[in-house]
Design a protein around this motif. Structure first.
Motif, short mmCIF file in Angstrom:
data_model
loop_
_atom_site.label_atom_id
_atom_site.label_comp_id
_atom_site.label_asym_id
_atom_site.label_seq_id
_atom_site.Cartn_x
_atom_site.Cartn_y
_atom_site.Cartn_z
N VAL A 98 0.83 -1.20 0.00
CA VAL A 98 0.00 0.00 0.00
C VAL A 98 0.87 1.25 0.00
N THR A 99 1.92 1.24 0.82
CA THR A 99 2.82 2.39 0.89
C THR A 99 3.48 2.65 -0.46
N GLU A 100 3.95 1.59 -1.11
CA GLU A 100 4.59 1.74 -2.41
C GLU A 100 3.60 2.22 -3.46
N PHE A 101 2.38 1.66 -3.42
CA PHE A 101 1.37 2.07 -4.40
C PHE A 101 0.97 3.53 -4.19
N GLN A 102 0.79 3.93 -2.94
CA GLN A 102 0.40 5.31 -2.68
C GLN A 102 1.50 6.29 -3.08
N TYR A 103 2.75 5.86 -2.96
CA TYR A 103 3.86 6.71 -3.41
C TYR A 103 3.78 6.90 -4.93
N ARG A 132 1.12 6.70 -6.71
CA ARG A 132 -0.07 7.51 -7.01
C ARG A 132 0.20 9.00 -6.79
N THR A 133 0.88 9.35 -5.72
CA THR A 133 1.13 10.76 -5.44
C THR A 133 2.09 11.39 -6.44
N ASP A 156 -6.07 4.80 -10.05
CA ASP A 156 -7.33 4.83 -9.29
C ASP A 156 -8.22 3.65 -9.68
N THR A 191 -7.61 0.54 -7.77
CA THR A 191 -8.13 0.49 -6.40
C THR A 191 -9.63 0.25 -6.35
N LEU A 197 -5.97 -1.19 0.10
CA LEU A 197 -6.00 -0.40 -1.13
C LEU A 197 -7.41 0.06 -1.48
N LYS A 217 -12.71 6.76 3.80
CA LYS A 217 -12.54 7.44 5.08
C LYS A 217 -13.17 6.59 6.17
#
Length: 329
Positions: free
Chosen positions: A22-27, A29-30, A41, A44, A75, A79
């Motif tokens: 998740v951390t790698e994917f979010q990196y 994505r940003t 997106d 996910t 992923l 909220k």
């Protein structure tokens, strides 16, 4: 004591591995701009659908919300307020409608849920649609809309992305159609009156089986008939033969095992191309396969079935079946 320590370390590794993904994917994505951002997106959305269905199904069985949220895929998280709102509806038709109108409508998968409600309303199931339809049927419908929407998006991108991802999504659509048919045996979905209506509408409108193969699948009533249909499609006849051999073969592979092997081979080949987004999709799916492999190994250790440990699908391994065969030649 040493056995327990090793098992504890393995489970700690499993707990670490998915958050790392998740951390790698979010990196990624940003750091992305359009259209890659939208492509990521879309990846996910599948997990969001699975999480929504997990919460809905868990609520119907009276499970604790904290336990359900802990089992959701990271992923596909919304909220926290949204996650906790999903299971709070009343078990009435009106309560389910409120769930969509007040919660799901604002989520990325809301349009897919809306399509499902519209299609069901057109079939005369306006008020009781979510109360009476099986959760798995709802999930299959949402996944179908997601696959079709994702395929339309990658096709609009053109180039190598449309070619590679288009083929991956076609295969995914075929897999869903085959599994839906196979899992319907022994359920109301396999009744003659429901095959051409309820079951057929769950098949994605794309794939190597579409439209001729899916039309044939709609008439299938048992495994023998399903096998005869798949024999007409070379890319699936070998997979079906593995399923048909089943427990009688030395490997004891299931049709899911065969699908996973085929998927890993195609996902690895996605890295052979250049200048396309399919590598991002392949990366996530191969990491998921690695996690499945670790879960399988840990369960074999826990159940003291070490002779079964080797029955996982290797990722980027020289011992993979499709590479082992080429080395022999």
């Amino acid at each position: 004591m040493q056995y327990c320590t090793e098992l504890t370390l393995l489970f700690d590794f499993l707990d670490f591995d998915r958050p790392q993904l998740v951390t790698e994917f979010q990196y990624l994505r940003t750091q992305s701009i359009e259209p890659l951002a939208t492509f990521l997106d879309f990846i996910t959305y599948e997990y969001m659908i699975e999480n929504v269905m997990l919460l809905l199904k868990g609520t119907l069985s009276g499970r604790d919300i904290n336990e359900l949220i802990a089992q959701c895929h990271p992923l596909g998280m919304f909220k926290e307020s949204t996650m906790r709102s999903i299971p709070t509806f009343e078990s009435t038709p009106r309560g389910y409608q409120d769930l969509y109108q007040t919660v799901l409508v604002d989520t990325p998968v809301g349009p897919y849920f809306s399509l499902f409600l519209q299609e069901s309303a057109g079939r005369g199931e306006v008020s009781n649609v979510l109360e009476e339809v099986e959760i798995e049927i709802i999930k299959s419908s949402l996944i179908k809309y997601w696959i079709e929407d994702f395929a339309k998006f990658v096709d609009s991108l053109g180039g190598e992305t449309a070619t590679i991802m288009g083929d991956l999504l076609k295969v995914r659509a075929d897999t869903n159609a085959i599994n839906i048919t196979l899992n319907s045996f022994g359920t109301p979905l396999n009744e003659p009156a429901m095959r051409a209506s309820d079951r057929k509408r769950l098949y994605p409108a794309l794939g190597h089986l579409y439209p001729v193969g899916t039309s044939m699948l709609a008439d299938v009533g048992d495994e023998d008939e399903l096998g005869r249909v798949l024999e007409l499609f070379p890319q699936y006849s070998s997979i079906w033969n593995i399923h048909a051999a089943g427990g009688g073969s030395g490997e004891g592979k299931s049709i899911d095992d065969a699908f996973y092997e085929r998927d890993v081979q195609m996902l690895e080949l996605a890295f052979e191309g250049q200048m396309h987004y399919g590598a991002f999709y392949a990366y996530v799916k191969l990491k998921e396969q690695e996690i499945r492999n670790l879960v399988w190994i840990s369960e074999c250790i826990l159940q003291q079935q070490k002779e079964e440990i080797h029955k996982f699908v290797p990722v980027f391994s020289f011992n993979a079946p499709w590479r082992a065969g080429s080395k022999k030649r």
